[in-house]
Design a protein around this motif. Structure first.
Motif, PDB file in Angstrom:
ATOM      1  N   TYR A 180      13.400 -12.785  -0.956  1.00  5.50           N
ATOM      2  CA  TYR A 180      14.297 -12.400  -2.052  1.00  5.50           C
ATOM      3  C   TYR A 180      15.574 -13.231  -2.078  1.00  5.50           C
ATOM      4  O   TYR A 180      16.204 -13.371  -3.125  1.00  5.50           O
ATOM      5  CB  TYR A 180      14.575 -10.892  -1.998  1.00  5.50           C
ATOM      6  CG  TYR A 180      13.325 -10.121  -2.364  1.00  5.50           C
ATOM      7  CD1 TYR A 180      12.842 -10.136  -3.670  1.00  5.50           C
ATOM      8  CD2 TYR A 180      12.579  -9.465  -1.396  1.00  5.50           C
ATOM      9  CE1 TYR A 180      11.668  -9.475  -4.004  1.00  5.50           C
ATOM     10  CE2 TYR A 180      11.402  -8.803  -1.720  1.00  5.50           C
ATOM     11  CZ  TYR A 180      10.949  -8.820  -3.030  1.00  5.50           C
ATOM     12  OH  TYR A 180       9.781  -8.191  -3.358  1.00  5.50           O
ATOM     13  N   ALA A 183      14.381 -16.100  -4.053  1.00  2.00           N
ATOM     14  CA  ALA A 183      14.318 -15.699  -5.460  1.00  2.00           C
ATOM     15  C   ALA A 183      15.717 -15.635  -6.053  1.00  2.00           C
ATOM     16  O   ALA A 183      15.951 -16.038  -7.202  1.00  2.00           O
ATOM     17  CB  ALA A 183      13.628 -14.337  -5.581  1.00  2.00           C
ATOM     18  N   SER A 607       7.754 -11.455  -5.119  1.00  2.00           N
ATOM     19  CA  SER A 607       9.165 -11.877  -5.151  1.00  2.00           C
ATOM     20  C   SER A 607       9.380 -13.096  -6.040  1.00  2.00           C
ATOM     21  O   SER A 607      10.489 -13.313  -6.547  1.00  2.00           O
ATOM     22  CB  SER A 607       9.652 -12.192  -3.731  1.00  2.00           C
ATOM     23  OG  SER A 607       9.055 -13.388  -3.244  1.00  2.00           O
ATOM     24  N   GLN A 608       8.350 -13.893  -6.236  1.00  3.53           N
ATOM     25  CA  GLN A 608       8.510 -15.137  -6.997  1.00  3.53           C
ATOM     26  C   GLN A 608       8.279 -14.962  -8.495  1.00  3.53           C
ATOM     27  O   GLN A 608       8.414 -15.905  -9.266  1.00  3.53           O
ATOM     28  CB  GLN A 608       7.558 -16.201  -6.438  1.00  3.53           C
ATOM     29  CG  GLN A 608       7.841 -16.560  -4.986  1.00  3.53           C
ATOM     30  CD  GLN A 608       9.304 -16.917  -4.744  1.00  3.53           C
ATOM     31  OE1 GLN A 608       9.784 -17.935  -5.256  1.00  3.53           O
ATOM     32  NE2 GLN A 608      10.015 -16.099  -3.970  1.00  3.53           N
ATOM     33  N   THR A 612      15.164 -12.197 -12.411  1.00  7.17           N
ATOM     34  CA  THR A 612      16.402 -12.260 -11.624  1.00  7.17           C
ATOM     35  C   THR A 612      17.664 -12.185 -12.490  1.00  7.17           C
ATOM     36  O   THR A 612      18.766 -12.452 -12.013  1.00  7.17           O
ATOM     37  CB  THR A 612      16.433 -13.552 -10.786  1.00  7.17           C
ATOM     38  OG1 THR A 612      16.330 -14.678 -11.669  1.00  7.17           O
ATOM     39  CG2 THR A 612      15.284 -13.570  -9.783  1.00  7.17           C
TER      40      THR A 612
END
Length: 644
Positions: A180, A183, A607-608, A612
């Motif tokens: 993360y 990310a 997570s990818q 975000t």
């Protein structure tokens, strides 16, 4: 030669003090008069290896390397205590009998076991290792514990449980923090986005509470009070209880939202007879609160003295190790062994000598009373935190130490007071076809509540009902409408956040998980909760505003970016349940670890692909070091105890 291995120097000295003299103080151990030795760890002498200790390439954080799962786990010596580790290992190899004297909990068991394991003993010698459980550092208590040693082999499941927890936290925290953080870099975050199986759900609690307050819209609601008069002129109030016919005008908590409805009821009941249809008077009894475990003590100390959880833990460590005035402070238990009851007079005398409570309260205690706290069936590795029999010669305590000691004394003293007794009266009245209720409590005997000074004031402020009889003539002289407004929840304080962590089941919707949570300790353990909260401040996810604890932009951004289930208590609660099963031989190490390893790969992949956006534009401290930030720091490392 018999070798005693204590968890820390203070315990080592306490053990040596009751063993044969003269003593020779050596470098890292004490040689006894009969040739035996006492040595000690200084918290964990060993720590889990870093990813780069397994492979140099892991120094660089790359998504393609995740998840990192060691095929063979490695420990390494902590740099600051390498010398002591060498001393302990050398003594272990020389000894014919080993006595494990780690603290009486899961972490204390592992802490010494891992050093014994590092010394590579033969199976025969390992099978003869003894275990002593010490929760009071005063000489008489230590001597008694040393006479009741058990086989250390009986505690292997407890050690395996602690090892599984430590490795699982390493896997979870290290892999997800790296994933993360990488990310977060896409959104411009320069620092580390730390994720942990306990810290992240705690942060989630605060973020969701803050957002609930932020989005809260207050709404007015209305209550109707009937003012009732007796023939002799005495008056009392009764509150309207809306019928089902009013449901369309109420919210889900059955509060009336329509003012005209309330005004109509108030108008109809004015100057009307009131019929007393039922009068219930029930005798009630409230038993004294149990002695403290660490969380309940931290909660009370925060409410009364605004102390942080970490402050309370540090003060307790001093009261336990330095002053020897209380028993083992990291306890999660609120009960006492039956044989402790025999020590009550000595403990009460020590409380009097040490000014732990008012003289009058101590003298009024009845040592013949035996509360429900003495119960062998409820006591496991350790018991409730209580005062010891130690008498201070002079006033040696600092102000805050005296405050915490006083709380512990008061809670213990309450066990020798009778229950609080009162009569609960409920009167039901019919007025103009509507139902009204009046309630009041009448004190019969304050009992243990005389120790809790605020309660008398609260009792004085409560409204009392006059003497009533069913069927007697009553008259409603007025109907009053009171407008109130719904209130947002309160920001967390240390006390309420600790309370939420221990009673986390109420924040869970899934019935099965809620049941598990009620049977476990909640989020974190007694010894680590203070450290978890401090860690979230340190990592700038939380901030203090007066007594309030609030989430920062970074904390909110993290919670609103990661998958929701990572910020919920469900997973960590189930972990604790499984770890307890390992400790109780109801589950194996692999049954716990293998599913976790499979889940990690899925979480890393996820997570990818996250949005975000919530992290964009947030300023972070780029100086926040990477190394070790993913790690759960609940392992004991110094004489001062745990941090997290």
């Amino acid at each position: 030669m018999k070798l005693y291995i204590a968890e820390k120097p203070s315990l080592g000295r306490a053990i040596a003090d009751v063993l044969p003299k003269p003593h020779k103080k050596q470098d890292g151990f004490i040689e006894l008069g009969n040739g035996d030795c006492v040595t000690w760890c200084i918290g964990h002498l060993l720590e889990q290896a870093e990813p780069e200790d397994y492979d140099e390439r892991y120094k660089k954080w790359l998504i393609q390397d995740l998840p990192i799962v060691p095929s063979e786990w490695k420990f390494k010596a902590k740099p600051k205590t390498k010398k002591q580790l060498a001393t302990v290992k050398r003594l272990i190899k020389k000894a014919s009998i080993l006595v494990h004297a780690g603290d009486p909990d899961r972490e204390g068991q592992l802490l010494v076991d891992e050093v014994i394991q590092e010394a590579k003993l033969s199976k025969t010698k390992k099978a003869t290792v003894e275990r002593v459980l010490i929760s009071d550092l005063n000489p008489s208590a230590v001597k008694k514990a040393l006479s009741q040693t058990k086989l250390n082999a009986d505690f292997v499941p407890l050690s395996v449980s602690a090892l599984a927890r430590a490795r699982a936290d390493w896997l979870y925290g290290m892999n997800l923090t790296r994933a993360y953080t990488l990310a977060g870099q896409k959104a411009g975050i320069q620092g580390v986005l730390s994720v942990g199986r306990v810290q992240t759900p705690v942060l989630g609690l605060v973020v969701r509470r803050d957002e609930e307050i932020e989005h809260f819209v207050s709404k007015p609601f209305y209550e109707v009070t009937a003012v009732i008069r007796k023939v002799n002129g005495e008056q009392f109030d009764a509150k309207w209880v809306p019928s089902d016919a009013c449901l369309p005008y109420m919210d889900e908590e059955k509060r009336v939202l329509v003012k005209s409805l309330a005004e109509n009821v108030a108008g109809r009941i004015k100057d009307k007879p009131a019929d007393l249809t039922a009068l219930d008077q029930l005798p009630k009894k409230q038993n004294p609160p149990l002695p403290y475990n660490l969380s309940s003590l931290q909660i009370d100390a925060n409410k009364r003295y605004a102390m942080s959880a970490k402050q309370v833990l540090d003060i307790c460590q001093a009261l336990y190790e330095k002053h020897k005035l209380i028993t083992y402070p990291r306890s999660d238990n609120r009960y006492l062994p039956n044989d402790h009851y025999a020590e009550r007079n000595d403990i009460l005398a020590a409380i009097l000598n040490n000014q732990g409570e008012e003289k009058q309260h101590i003298e009024n205690a009845d040592p013949n009373i035996k509360s429900k706290c003495w119960n062998n069936k409820k006591v496991e590795a350790h018991h409730a935190i209580i005062p010891t029999k130690k008498n201070l010669k002079t006033a040696q305590l600092g102000h805050q130490e005296q405050q915490v000691y006083g709380l512990i004394c008061r809670q213990y003293l309450a066990q020798f007071y009778p229950p609080y007794e009162y009569s609960q009266t409920k009167a039901q009245l019919k007025i103009a076809g509507g139902m009204f209720v009046a309630k009041a409590d009448t004190v019969i005997n304050l009992g243990f509540k005389v120790l809790f000074k605020s309660n008398k004031k609260e009792q004085d402020e409560k409204k009392q009902l006059p003497q009533l009889n069913v069927g007697e003539p009553l008259h409603c002289i007025d109907g009053l409408v009171k407008e109130k407004h719904t209130q947002p929840p309160q920001f967390y304080t240390e006390a309420t956040l600790l309370s939420a962590m221990t009673g986390i089941a109420r924040y869970v919707k899934n019935g099965d998980i809620k049941k598990v949570l009620k049977e476990t300790d909640g989020l974190g353990t007694e010894a680590t909760r203070a450290g978890i909260i401090e860690l979230l401040f340190k990592r700038r996810f939380l901030a203090r505003e007066g007594k309030s604890i609030k989430s920062t932009d970074l904390g909110r951004g993290l919670i609103n970016t990661i998958p929701v289930d990572l910020s919920l208590p469900d997973r960590t609660a189930l972990w604790e349940s499984q770890l307890t099963n390992i400790a109780q031989k109801a589950a194996s190490y692999n049954q716990f670890m293998l599913p976790l390893q499979n889940e990690l790969a899925e979480l890393v992949d996820l997570s990818q692909t996250l949005n975000t956006e919530p992290l964009k534009g947030i300023k972070t401290a780029s100086s926040f070091k990477r190394k070790g930030n993913y790690r759960k720091t609940g392992r004991r490392s110094t004489n001062k105890g745990k941090s997290k």
